[in-house]
Design an enzyme around this catalytic site. Sequence first.
Site, PDB file in Angstrom:
ATOM      1  N   HIS A  24       0.927  -1.075  -0.004  1.00  0.00           N
ATOM      2  CA  HIS A  24      -0.063   0.060   0.154  1.00  0.00           C
ATOM      3  C   HIS A  24       0.834   1.174  -0.080  1.00  0.00           C
ATOM      4  O   HIS A  24       0.665   2.079  -0.784  1.00  0.00           O
ATOM      5  CB  HIS A  24      -0.930   0.204   1.227  1.00  0.00           C
ATOM      6  N   ASP A  46      -4.642   6.874   2.211  1.00  0.00           N
ATOM      7  CA  ASP A  46      -4.857   5.534   1.563  1.00  0.00           C
ATOM      8  C   ASP A  46      -6.694   5.509   1.838  1.00  0.00           C
ATOM      9  O   ASP A  46      -7.010   5.817   2.987  1.00  0.00           O
ATOM     10  CB  ASP A  46      -4.362   4.369   2.564  1.00  0.00           C
TER      11      ASP A  46
HETATM   12  O1  UPG Z   1      10.068 -10.832  -5.689  1.00  0.00           O
HETATM   13  C1  UPG Z   1       9.214  -9.977  -5.761  1.00  0.00           C
HETATM   14  C2  UPG Z   1       7.854  -9.901  -5.570  1.00  0.00           C
HETATM   15  C3  UPG Z   1       6.964  -9.027  -5.484  1.00  0.00           C
HETATM   16  N1  UPG Z   1       7.569  -7.509  -6.028  1.00  0.00           N
HETATM   17  C4  UPG Z   1       6.552  -6.620  -6.119  1.00  0.00           C
HETATM   18  O2  UPG Z   1       5.717  -6.592  -4.915  1.00  0.00           O
HETATM   19  C5  UPG Z   1       4.473  -5.979  -5.302  1.00  0.00           C
HETATM   20  C6  UPG Z   1       3.309  -7.024  -4.955  1.00  0.00           C
HETATM   21  O3  UPG Z   1       2.206  -6.562  -5.015  1.00  0.00           O
HETATM   22  P1  UPG Z   1       0.701  -7.166  -5.121  1.00  0.00           P
HETATM   23  O4  UPG Z   1       0.962  -8.012  -6.235  1.00  0.00           O
HETATM   24  O5  UPG Z   1      -0.353  -6.376  -5.058  1.00  0.00           O
HETATM   25  O6  UPG Z   1       0.601  -8.150  -3.974  1.00  0.00           O
HETATM   26  P2  UPG Z   1       0.681  -8.010  -2.421  1.00  0.00           P
HETATM   27  O7  UPG Z   1       1.959  -7.421  -1.789  1.00  0.00           O
HETATM   28  O8  UPG Z   1       0.252  -9.427  -1.694  1.00  0.00           O
HETATM   29  O9  UPG Z   1      -0.496  -6.925  -2.285  1.00  0.00           O
HETATM   30  C7  UPG Z   1      -1.434  -6.689  -1.052  1.00  0.00           C
HETATM   31  O10 UPG Z   1      -1.857  -5.423  -1.639  1.00  0.00           O
HETATM   32  C8  UPG Z   1      -2.517  -5.312  -3.032  1.00  0.00           C
HETATM   33  C9  UPG Z   1      -2.924  -3.832  -3.175  1.00  0.00           C
HETATM   34  O11 UPG Z   1      -3.764  -3.494  -2.150  1.00  0.00           O
HETATM   35  C10 UPG Z   1      -3.605  -6.320  -2.812  1.00  0.00           C
HETATM   36  O12 UPG Z   1      -4.275  -6.459  -4.451  1.00  0.00           O
HETATM   37  C11 UPG Z   1      -3.228  -7.752  -2.403  1.00  0.00           C
HETATM   38  O13 UPG Z   1      -4.179  -8.551  -2.550  1.00  0.00           O
HETATM   39  C12 UPG Z   1      -2.323  -7.646  -1.011  1.00  0.00           C
HETATM   40  O14 UPG Z   1      -1.865  -9.129  -0.786  1.00  0.00           O
HETATM   41  C13 UPG Z   1       4.510  -5.854  -6.775  1.00  0.00           C
HETATM   42  O15 UPG Z   1       4.695  -4.496  -7.102  1.00  0.00           O
HETATM   43  C14 UPG Z   1       5.716  -6.726  -7.318  1.00  0.00           C
HETATM   44  O16 UPG Z   1       6.353  -6.092  -8.534  1.00  0.00           O
HETATM   45  C15 UPG Z   1       8.844  -7.700  -6.362  1.00  0.00           C
HETATM   46  O17 UPG Z   1       9.322  -6.504  -6.929  1.00  0.00           O
HETATM   47  N2  UPG Z   1       9.438  -8.734  -6.183  1.00  0.00           N
END
Ligand code: UPG
Length: 465
Positions: free
Chosen positions: A24, A124
Amino acid sequence: MPETDTGTAAGRHVVVLAFPFGTHAAPLFSITNQLAILSPNTLFSFLNISKSNKSIFSTNSNNILEPSIKVYDVWDGVPDGYQFLGKPQEDIELFMKAAPESFKKGIMKAVAETGKEVTCLVTDAFFWFGAEMAEEMKVAWMAFWTSSPVSISVHFYTDSIRETFGVEGKAGENETLNLIPGMSKVQIRDLPEGITFGNLESVFSQMSHKMGITLVKADTVFLNSFEELEPVITSDLNSKFNKFLSIGPFNLISPPKPTPDSYGCLDWLQKQRPESVAYISFGSVATPPPHELVALAEALESSKIHFIWSLKEHLKVNLPNGFLERTKLNGIVVAWTPQMEVLANSAIGVFITHCGWNSVMESIVGGVPMICRPFFGDQMLNGRMVEDVWEIGVKVESGILSKTGVIECLNKIFSHEKGKKMRENVKALKELAKSATGPNGSSFKNFTALAELVTRRGKFQPLVG
Ligand SMILES: O=c1ccn([C@@H]2O[C@H](COP(=O)(O)OP(=O)(O)O[C@H]3O[C@H](CO)[C@@H](O)[C@H](O)[C@H]3O)[C@@H](O)[C@H]2O)c(=O)[nH]1
């Protein structure tokens, strides 16, 4: 107390309140940075808890801090000496209880230190109390929703959904949400827990419900999407909220600096054939249970597909004995990847994902079809849109990772006519995303509007051709 001024351009002071869990705070920070670039005469104060600020600005991150942004740490709500009881979401509950007061204190500090009264409040969207704060300060409230249009719509319509379908299993889980514009394919089972089933009293359920009711008071609600992706939902929310601005995909509207590639993923990808590699990541919060990690590993090994797997170091013990050694010519398992760059690499042929919203958007921008294993919250909704509305991916059978299920999905993506169609569909969406963020595109215009609304100045320059 230092003197404050409000009216002049130099007196503009935008306060940004971040939600410090999941993915977030980082996207909200990127937007703040982009807004600051566009408005050199406006001061921005970014308020967040210390742990989350540290991770945004860690030496490993690619985040740059514009000189006009000041970062403040606020209290995380955990009392001194507090012993965690191990309840789910305990840290979030503590934080949310304290948040209105801790943010108020943080704002007072920012005003005192800068000598500038607040002229706009960006928060947020979870912070429903932003409405009251903004009213007290007589400034605009801009609410940032980190997830998809479909999920904000579900929170907006929570009361209608409960009235129509009842709670706790009164409706069949495969009944569709026809009553909501744009959701004819969405089923009751796809809803986040805490709407019609699960714990309706949980911190998330309460927070999302209050948010859904309060967002009509926001001057603007903005999110990481583009209008062409969900035109019906967008048009409906346009008519419900004062202003509803899709300003994504963020990684096109505000391209980040390349992330450090600590594990050499991009070099490794250079040696792979086009569209041949599976990229696997379940985001920053979800962790598949050990038996699913084993099933996935077995599927990768048996299918002989080449892969990059983003898997936290401590979870590697769950992999089958000898898996890493046996597959070392085919794949790499690393603790963190530069995901946006990975997905944009032409060697990636499929993304096995939890359907977190940032991941879905990054996959669309990369033109990569998905195999979906959603876990909680918005992820089932996003997965439904991926599979049944945009037809750019497929969900694993029965919703869990099994060896045969994953192999079947891989076959579908790589060998069937359906997979070819999914690839074409996702590439078409990629082009729409590029147009939306290009000159005169919908997101481009919306970001310009957002910058003007927040700061009342600044011209937004196209960042993609
Ligand atoms: O090895 C990795 C793994 C992840 N990422 C980054 O991490 C972020 C992950 O974001 P997201 O796919 O949204 O997952 P979550 O971190 O699990 O996000 C939380 O927040 C999101 C936005 O509210 C929701 O949609 C999800 O359900 C919630 O778990 C992305 O930008 C990826 O590029 C990396 O750069 N490298």
